[in-house]
Motif scaffolding. Structure first.
Motif, short mmCIF file in Angstrom:
data_model
loop_
_atom_site.label_atom_id
_atom_site.label_comp_id
_atom_site.label_asym_id
_atom_site.label_seq_id
_atom_site.Cartn_x
_atom_site.Cartn_y
_atom_site.Cartn_z
N TRP A 120 -13.94 -2.09 -9.27
CA TRP A 120 -12.77 -1.98 -8.42
C TRP A 120 -13.00 -0.98 -7.30
O TRP A 120 -12.29 -0.99 -6.30
CB TRP A 120 -11.56 -1.53 -9.24
N LYS A 121 -13.97 -0.09 -7.48
CA LYS A 121 -14.22 0.93 -6.47
C LYS A 121 -14.75 0.30 -5.18
O LYS A 121 -15.57 -0.61 -5.22
CB LYS A 121 -15.26 1.95 -6.96
N GLY A 122 -14.24 0.82 -4.08
CA GLY A 122 -14.71 0.34 -2.79
C GLY A 122 -13.53 -0.03 -1.90
O GLY A 122 -12.40 0.39 -2.11
N ILE A 123 -13.81 -0.85 -0.91
CA ILE A 123 -12.80 -1.27 0.06
C ILE A 123 -12.15 -2.56 -0.38
O ILE A 123 -12.82 -3.55 -0.65
CB ILE A 123 -13.43 -1.46 1.46
N TRP A 124 -10.83 -2.54 -0.48
CA TRP A 124 -10.03 -3.73 -0.72
C TRP A 124 -9.37 -4.09 0.61
O TRP A 124 -9.08 -3.21 1.43
CB TRP A 124 -8.93 -3.48 -1.73
N VAL A 125 -9.08 -5.37 0.81
CA VAL A 125 -8.30 -5.80 1.97
C VAL A 125 -6.99 -6.36 1.44
O VAL A 125 -6.98 -7.29 0.63
CB VAL A 125 -9.05 -6.86 2.81
N VAL A 126 -5.89 -5.74 1.87
CA VAL A 126 -4.55 -6.14 1.45
C VAL A 126 -3.74 -6.38 2.72
O VAL A 126 -3.52 -5.47 3.50
CB VAL A 126 -3.89 -5.05 0.58
N ASN A 127 -3.33 -7.63 2.91
CA ASN A 127 -2.59 -8.02 4.13
C ASN A 127 -3.31 -7.56 5.40
O ASN A 127 -2.69 -7.07 6.33
CB ASN A 127 -1.17 -7.46 4.12
N GLY A 128 -4.62 -7.70 5.41
CA GLY A 128 -5.40 -7.34 6.58
C GLY A 128 -5.72 -5.86 6.72
O GLY A 128 -6.45 -5.46 7.61
N GLU A 169 -6.49 -9.74 -0.47
CA GLU A 169 -7.29 -10.77 0.18
C GLU A 169 -8.76 -10.67 -0.21
O GLU A 169 -9.44 -11.69 -0.29
CB GLU A 169 -7.15 -10.64 1.70
N LYS A 170 -9.22 -9.45 -0.43
CA LYS A 170 -10.63 -9.25 -0.71
C LYS A 170 -10.81 -7.98 -1.54
O LYS A 170 -10.11 -7.00 -1.31
CB LYS A 170 -11.39 -9.12 0.61
N MET A 171 -11.75 -8.03 -2.49
CA MET A 171 -12.06 -6.89 -3.34
C MET A 171 -13.58 -6.76 -3.46
O MET A 171 -14.30 -7.73 -3.25
CB MET A 171 -11.48 -7.10 -4.75
N PRO A 172 -14.06 -5.56 -3.85
CA PRO A 172 -15.50 -5.42 -4.09
C PRO A 172 -15.93 -6.27 -5.28
O PRO A 172 -15.10 -6.72 -6.06
CB PRO A 172 -15.69 -3.94 -4.38
N GLY A 173 -17.21 -6.43 -5.45
CA GLY A 173 -17.77 -7.25 -6.52
C GLY A 173 -17.30 -6.91 -7.92
O GLY A 173 -16.16 -7.11 -8.28
N ALA A 195 -5.31 -7.64 -11.33
CA ALA A 195 -5.63 -7.24 -9.96
C ALA A 195 -6.79 -8.10 -9.50
O ALA A 195 -7.93 -7.90 -9.88
CB ALA A 195 -6.00 -5.76 -9.91
N GLU A 196 -6.47 -9.13 -8.71
CA GLU A 196 -7.47 -10.08 -8.23
C GLU A 196 -6.99 -10.65 -6.91
O GLU A 196 -5.84 -10.48 -6.52
CB GLU A 196 -7.67 -11.20 -9.26
N ALA A 197 -7.89 -11.32 -6.21
CA ALA A 197 -7.52 -11.94 -4.94
C ALA A 197 -6.31 -12.86 -5.15
O ALA A 197 -6.27 -13.64 -6.10
CB ALA A 197 -8.69 -12.72 -4.36
#
Length: 108
Positions: A51-59, A44-48, A77-79
């Motif tokens: 790839w490092k950082g917090i991703w949101v996958v299914n909430g 749902e969401k990735m860092p800018g 690997a993209e939204a």
């Protein structure tokens, strides 16, 4: 008097040892165990730019690090991409050690 002093010193040393043992045991009890997990979901969401950082996958928030292996054999690997995530939970944090894109983005 000498015997009483020896007994008193022995009891003090025993008490110090017992307190130290209990304190180190409670530290071990407080240490948190990690446990492995795997799940599937849509990004749902990735860092800018990185790839490092917090991703949101299914909430769910997942932490992606330099050590995370990302496999894009079946798409980028993209939204919107459907992925398989393997990693470890430690407390409230899920750290991914492998992410695999399972098929093309569903937004396209």
């Amino acid at each position: 008097m000498k015997n009483i002093s020896k007994i008193l010193v022995s009891w003090i040393l025993f008490a110090l040892f017992a307190v130290t043992a209990v304190a180190s045991e409670s530290d071990e009890t407080r240490s948190h165990d990690s446990y492995p997990a795997k799940f599937y979901g849509v990004i749902e969401k990735m860092p800018g730019r990185s790839w490092k950082g917090i991703w949101v996958v299914n909430g769910r928030e997942i932490l992606v690090t330099d050590q995370t292996k990302i496999e894009e054999k079946y798409g980028k690997a993209e939204a919107g991409a459907y992925i398989e995530v393997e990693g470890n939970y430690l407390d409230e944090t899920f750290t991914a050690y492998e992410i695999e894109v399972r098929r093309e983005s569903i937004e396209k």
